[in-house]
Design a protein around this motif. Structure first.
Motif, PDB file in Angstrom:
ATOM      1  N   GLN A 129      -6.375   1.584   1.400  1.00 60.33           N
ATOM      2  CA  GLN A 129      -6.017   0.287   1.976  1.00 60.33           C
ATOM      3  C   GLN A 129      -6.074   0.316   3.501  1.00 60.33           C
ATOM      4  O   GLN A 129      -6.290  -0.701   4.148  1.00 60.33           O
ATOM      5  CB  GLN A 129      -4.600  -0.131   1.543  1.00 60.33           C
ATOM      6  CG  GLN A 129      -4.445  -0.320   0.062  1.00 60.33           C
ATOM      7  CD  GLN A 129      -4.057   0.962  -0.673  1.00 60.33           C
ATOM      8  OE1 GLN A 129      -4.285   2.085  -0.210  1.00 60.33           O
ATOM      9  NE2 GLN A 129      -3.479   0.812  -1.853  1.00 60.33           N
ATOM     10  N   ALA A 151       0.826  -1.210   0.000  1.00 57.74           N
ATOM     11  CA  ALA A 151       0.000   0.000   0.000  1.00 57.74           C
ATOM     12  C   ALA A 151       0.858   1.258   0.000  1.00 57.74           C
ATOM     13  O   ALA A 151       0.409   2.321  -0.417  1.00 57.74           O
ATOM     14  CB  ALA A 151      -0.926   0.017   1.213  1.00 57.74           C
ATOM     15  N   ARG A 182      -4.862   6.737   2.473  1.00 57.58           N
ATOM     16  CA  ARG A 182      -4.797   5.599   1.563  1.00 57.58           C
ATOM     17  C   ARG A 182      -6.001   4.684   1.795  1.00 57.58           C
ATOM     18  O   ARG A 182      -6.302   4.329   2.940  1.00 57.58           O
ATOM     19  CB  ARG A 182      -3.512   4.807   1.777  1.00 57.58           C
ATOM     20  CG  ARG A 182      -2.264   5.627   1.566  1.00 57.58           C
ATOM     21  CD  ARG A 182      -1.934   5.753   0.115  1.00 57.58           C
ATOM     22  NE  ARG A 182      -0.868   6.752  -0.050  1.00 57.58           N
ATOM     23  CZ  ARG A 182      -0.774   7.525  -1.098  1.00 57.58           C
ATOM     24  NH1 ARG A 182      -1.640   7.419  -2.074  1.00 57.58           N
ATOM     25  NH2 ARG A 182       0.197   8.393  -1.190  1.00 57.58           N
ATOM     26  N   GLU A 241       6.136   8.650   3.308  1.00 60.48           N
ATOM     27  CA  GLU A 241       5.112   7.945   4.075  1.00 60.48           C
ATOM     28  C   GLU A 241       5.707   6.749   4.819  1.00 60.48           C
ATOM     29  O   GLU A 241       5.254   5.608   4.698  1.00 60.48           O
ATOM     30  CB  GLU A 241       3.957   7.506   3.174  1.00 60.48           C
ATOM     31  CG  GLU A 241       3.212   8.668   2.556  1.00 60.48           C
ATOM     32  CD  GLU A 241       2.051   8.235   1.698  1.00 60.48           C
ATOM     33  OE1 GLU A 241       1.113   7.624   2.247  1.00 60.48           O
ATOM     34  OE2 GLU A 241       2.098   8.483   0.477  1.00 60.48           O
ATOM     35  N   SER A 262      -4.314  11.806  -2.578  1.00 62.33           N
ATOM     36  CA  SER A 262      -4.888  10.468  -2.429  1.00 62.33           C
ATOM     37  C   SER A 262      -4.858   9.980  -0.981  1.00 62.33           C
ATOM     38  O   SER A 262      -5.071   8.801  -0.722  1.00 62.33           O
ATOM     39  CB  SER A 262      -4.165   9.480  -3.341  1.00 62.33           C
ATOM     40  OG  SER A 262      -2.793   9.449  -3.045  1.00 62.33           O
ATOM     41  N   LEU A 263      -4.595  10.891  -0.031  1.00 62.54           N
ATOM     42  CA  LEU A 263      -4.608  10.516   1.384  1.00 62.54           C
ATOM     43  C   LEU A 263      -5.999  10.719   1.963  1.00 62.54           C
ATOM     44  O   LEU A 263      -6.692  11.646   1.557  1.00 62.54           O
ATOM     45  CB  LEU A 263      -3.588  11.359   2.163  1.00 62.54           C
ATOM     46  CG  LEU A 263      -2.118  11.169   1.788  1.00 62.54           C
ATOM     47  CD1 LEU A 263      -1.240  12.098   2.601  1.00 62.54           C
ATOM     48  CD2 LEU A 263      -1.674   9.734   1.972  1.00 62.54           C
ATOM     49  N   TRP A 306       0.754  13.704  -4.495  1.00 64.24           N
ATOM     50  CA  TRP A 306       0.707  12.532  -3.621  1.00 64.24           C
ATOM     51  C   TRP A 306      -0.203  12.758  -2.422  1.00 64.24           C
ATOM     52  O   TRP A 306      -0.778  11.807  -1.891  1.00 64.24           O
ATOM     53  CB  TRP A 306       2.105  12.112  -3.184  1.00 64.24           C
ATOM     54  CG  TRP A 306       2.796  13.081  -2.287  1.00 64.24           C
ATOM     55  CD1 TRP A 306       3.573  14.136  -2.674  1.00 64.24           C
ATOM     56  CD2 TRP A 306       2.779  13.108  -0.869  1.00 64.24           C
ATOM     57  NE1 TRP A 306       4.027  14.813  -1.570  1.00 64.24           N
ATOM     58  CE2 TRP A 306       3.559  14.199  -0.453  1.00 64.24           C
ATOM     59  CE3 TRP A 306       2.183  12.306   0.106  1.00 64.24           C
ATOM     60  CZ2 TRP A 306       3.763  14.523   0.886  1.00 64.24           C
ATOM     61  CZ3 TRP A 306       2.387  12.623   1.434  1.00 64.24           C
ATOM     62  CH2 TRP A 306       3.164  13.712   1.816  1.00 64.24           C
ATOM     63  N   PRO A 330       3.173   4.044  -1.140  1.00 60.23           N
ATOM     64  CA  PRO A 330       3.431   4.549  -2.488  1.00 60.23           C
ATOM     65  C   PRO A 330       4.922   4.597  -2.787  1.00 60.23           C
ATOM     66  O   PRO A 330       5.733   4.665  -1.876  1.00 60.23           O
ATOM     67  CB  PRO A 330       2.857   5.966  -2.440  1.00 60.23           C
ATOM     68  CG  PRO A 330       3.017   6.355  -1.006  1.00 60.23           C
ATOM     69  CD  PRO A 330       2.795   5.089  -0.218  1.00 60.23           C
TER      70      PRO A 330
END
Length: 188
Positions: free
Chosen positions: A47, A22, A45, A81, A42-43, A39, A24
């Motif tokens: 998953q 998961a 995530r 991350e 998309s937070l 980036w 990135p």
């Protein structure tokens, strides 16, 4: 090994694998710090919604319970991350990596367990050893690379703060200009 212990270890391996895939990949950085980096958009995530989130003693981190006695300590505010893992044993706990050293991972770990902590780094790049200095028992590979990185670094640490590397705000009290990984002592 008992079947319940083997089953627990299998669940742990699946949970850790899920977090690893998961995460990135490292991406190129934007030179415009006034723009939200791609980036960040998309937070959180998707998953992670399948994991149990537990309270964190430091807002720089998000903490997830990935299996009984296993916590993922996630740093969502910096482009790498970073994820460190706390694995609780009967007599001691293992902290696998200590993150960037931007937040206070020791405060987080101390809020999750009262067991003595042993640190084991996957390797000694600064995003894996940032808070090593806060712990007394650290296992490391006996290599030139490890010995050099145990001396601390400002150049490598400062590279983590490049424009486009931050999502949100630095933690209160964090001084980006003097940010460096601190020296630490490998004990084993």
């Amino acid at each position: 090994m008992s079947s319940s212990r083997a089953n627990s270890l299998s669940c742990l391996a699946v949970a850790i694998f899920a977090l690893i895939i998961a995460a990135p990949p490292v991406r190129a950085q934007s030179s415009n710090s006034n723009v939200t980096p791609d980036w960040c958009k998309s937070l959180p995530r998707p998953q992670y919604q399948h994991l149990e989130r537990v309270p964190s003693a430091d807002s720089w981190f998000e903490v997830y319970k990935v299996a009984p006695g296993v916590f993922a300590i996630y740093e969502p505010h910096q482009f790498e991350e970073v994820i460190s893992y706390l694995i609780l044993g009967d007599k001691r706990a293992l902290l696998f990596d200590t993150g960037l050293g931007i937040g206070d991972i020791k405060r987080v770990v101390d809020s999750l367990t009262s067991l003595p902590i042993v640190v084991l780094n996957s390797h000694t790049h600064n995003d894996h050893v940032g808070d090593n200095w806060e712990f007394t028992e650290i296992y490391g590979m006996d290599t030139d690379f490890t010995r050099i990185n145990a001396k601390g670094s400002s150049a490598d640490a400062q590279a983590e703060l490049a424009p486009g590397s931050l999502c949100g705000q630095w933690p209160t009290g964090f001084d980006a200009k003097s940010y460096a990984t601190r020296p630490f002592q490998i004990t084993h």
